[in-house]
Design a protein around this motif. Structure first.
Motif, mmCIF file in Angstrom:
data_model
loop_
_atom_site.group_PDB
_atom_site.id
_atom_site.type_symbol
_atom_site.label_atom_id
_atom_site.label_comp_id
_atom_site.label_asym_id
_atom_site.label_seq_id
_atom_site.Cartn_x
_atom_site.Cartn_y
_atom_site.Cartn_z
ATOM 1 N N THR A 4 2.008 2.344 12.401
ATOM 2 C CA THR A 4 2.764 1.505 13.467
ATOM 3 C C THR A 4 3.682 0.483 12.837
ATOM 4 O O THR A 4 4.402 -0.206 13.498
ATOM 5 C CB THR A 4 1.655 0.439 14.354
ATOM 6 N N HIS A 5 3.858 0.638 11.468
ATOM 7 C CA HIS A 5 4.954 -0.455 11.105
ATOM 8 C C HIS A 5 5.515 0.233 9.613
ATOM 9 O O HIS A 5 4.594 -0.079 8.677
ATOM 10 C CB HIS A 5 4.276 -1.859 10.587
ATOM 11 N N CYS A 6 6.614 0.536 9.686
ATOM 12 C CA CYS A 6 7.331 1.116 8.307
ATOM 13 C C CYS A 6 8.766 1.023 8.545
ATOM 14 O O CYS A 6 9.181 0.759 9.405
ATOM 15 C CB CYS A 6 6.719 2.412 7.799
ATOM 16 N N HIS A 7 9.233 1.147 7.334
ATOM 17 C CA HIS A 7 10.989 0.648 7.141
ATOM 18 C C HIS A 7 11.411 2.203 6.415
ATOM 19 O O HIS A 7 11.426 2.207 5.131
ATOM 20 C CB HIS A 7 11.160 -0.345 6.712
ATOM 21 N N LEU A 8 11.504 3.245 7.209
ATOM 22 C CA LEU A 8 11.965 4.512 6.591
ATOM 23 C C LEU A 8 13.404 4.579 6.442
ATOM 24 O O LEU A 8 14.112 5.019 7.478
ATOM 25 C CB LEU A 8 11.492 5.580 7.121
ATOM 26 N N GLY A 86 10.367 -5.215 17.548
ATOM 27 C CA GLY A 86 10.220 -5.700 16.430
ATOM 28 C C GLY A 86 10.823 -5.062 15.368
ATOM 29 O O GLY A 86 11.545 -4.069 15.483
ATOM 30 N N GLU A 87 11.140 -5.652 14.344
ATOM 31 C CA GLU A 87 10.169 -6.791 13.686
ATOM 32 C C GLU A 87 10.656 -8.259 13.865
ATOM 33 O O GLU A 87 11.739 -8.283 13.517
ATOM 34 C CB GLU A 87 9.945 -6.413 12.139
ATOM 35 N N ILE A 88 9.934 -8.857 14.821
ATOM 36 C CA ILE A 88 10.417 -10.110 15.181
ATOM 37 C C ILE A 88 9.355 -11.125 15.009
ATOM 38 O O ILE A 88 8.097 -10.840 14.602
ATOM 39 C CB ILE A 88 10.724 -10.391 16.779
ATOM 40 N N ILE A 144 0.098 -7.975 15.840
ATOM 41 C CA ILE A 144 0.708 -8.873 14.724
ATOM 42 C C ILE A 144 0.644 -8.243 13.383
ATOM 43 O O ILE A 144 -0.559 -7.868 12.942
ATOM 44 C CB ILE A 144 -0.754 -10.148 14.484
ATOM 45 N N HIS A 145 1.677 -7.758 13.068
ATOM 46 C CA HIS A 145 1.814 -6.851 11.810
ATOM 47 C C HIS A 145 1.279 -8.025 10.664
ATOM 48 O O HIS A 145 1.464 -9.066 10.292
ATOM 49 C CB HIS A 145 3.319 -6.895 11.833
ATOM 50 N N ALA A 146 0.802 -7.159 9.563
ATOM 51 C CA ALA A 146 0.278 -7.702 8.293
ATOM 52 C C ALA A 146 -0.650 -8.912 8.740
ATOM 53 O O ALA A 146 -0.412 -9.910 7.991
ATOM 54 C CB ALA A 146 1.377 -7.856 7.532
ATOM 55 N N THR A 193 1.525 0.922 7.020
ATOM 56 C CA THR A 193 1.772 0.707 5.621
ATOM 57 C C THR A 193 2.739 -0.367 5.215
ATOM 58 O O THR A 193 2.756 -0.705 4.016
ATOM 59 C CB THR A 193 2.287 2.100 5.144
ATOM 60 N N ASP A 194 3.550 -0.905 6.032
ATOM 61 C CA ASP A 194 4.866 -1.485 6.000
ATOM 62 C C ASP A 194 5.531 -0.932 4.487
ATOM 63 O O ASP A 194 6.081 -1.555 3.918
ATOM 64 C CB ASP A 194 4.341 -2.988 5.373
ATOM 65 N N SER A 195 5.743 0.444 4.515
ATOM 66 C CA SER A 195 6.395 0.928 3.752
ATOM 67 C C SER A 195 7.712 0.777 3.537
ATOM 68 O O SER A 195 8.578 0.376 4.837
ATOM 69 C CB SER A 195 6.434 2.710 3.748
HETATM 70 NI NI NI Z 1 8.029 -5.136 7.812
#
Ligand code: NI
Length: 245
Positions: A4-8, A86-88, A144-146, A193-195
């Protein structure tokens, strides 16, 4: 599974096409989060090209001092192509000098989420109380990310209708988050993963990719005393439901 959260982005990887091929083979879906104008544009383009990639666009608290004046219009113009805003959020770790500007940008984006009925993906660092006080003013849901707060804060966000994004940190030794994850119902958890950041054990320190989501699922299964398959199916359901995938 759903990350649900990565930066590819090409700027983060020199082998992004290979990673995308493997994600497709393994059936991993990803919500790629933008943080600024360039990455927001990239995630939309990626999601239009690959059916297993979904776009989330937003303007991160760390860039508010240089934010484009038309950021609201940009989100509105692209709202039909995204699954979330997001990401906000708020980040007082790097600087507290622009708190008011951070809050203004965060709230403007929450108003859009409310208006268009989109979930939000929230970054909060050294700012959990302010983040909670702002979120509770709006009729929004999201992640709520991370998440790294206390059990009490976890329950307060859950009461607001939020899920907790659990990532690589859960695999680190002596991490306090483990007790929180043990105590909350898995229906309130989504995996991320927040990759390319925050690689889980046993690949800690390397460049992260959503292919490592399995390690996080494995740790959560151990902590909660349920099977790996149960973690995958429940967290996938949670994310599909929240983001309407
Ligand atoms: Ni992030």
């Amino acid at each position: 599974m759903i990350d649900t959260h990565c930066h590819l982005f090409d700027s983060e990887y020199d082998n992004l096409d290979d990673i995308l091929d493997k994600l497709n083979e393994e059936g991993i879906k990803c919500i790629v989060n933008g943080c600024d104008m360039l990455s927001n544009t990239d995630t939309i383009n990626l999601s239009l090209k690959y059916p297993f990639i979904y776009a989330s666009i937003g303007f991160h608290p760390s860039i508010v001092d240089n934010i484009s004046e038309d950021y609201i219009e940009f989100i509105e113009e692209n709202i039909d192509n995204v699954v979330a805003i997001g990401e906000i959020g708020l980040d007082y770790y790097w600087t507290k000098d622009n708190k008011e500007k951070q809050k203004e940008v965060f709230e403007n984006q929450l108003k859009l989420a409310e208006k268009y009925n989109k979930p939000v993906i929230v970054h909060t660092r050294d700012s959990i109380a302010d983040t909670y006080d702002i979120l509770k003013k709006y009729n929004v849901k999201g992640v709520i990310h991370a998440f790294s707060g206390s059990l009490e804060m976890a329950n307060k966000f859950i009461e607001l209708g939020f899920k907790l994004g659990i990532g690589g940190v859960i695999t680190f030794k002596n991490c306090k988050l483990r007790d929180v994850v043990k105590d909350i119902d898995i229906k309130n958890i989504v995996l991320e993963t927040d990759s390319p950041y925050l690689s889980p054990e046993p690949v800690r320190g390397k460049v992260n990719t959503p292919l490592n989501l399995k390690y996080i699922a494995f740790y959560v299964a151990n902590l909660k005393g349920i099977t790996y398959d149960e973690v995958c199916s429940i967290t996938t359901y949670n994310a599909s439901n929240l983001f309407d995938l």
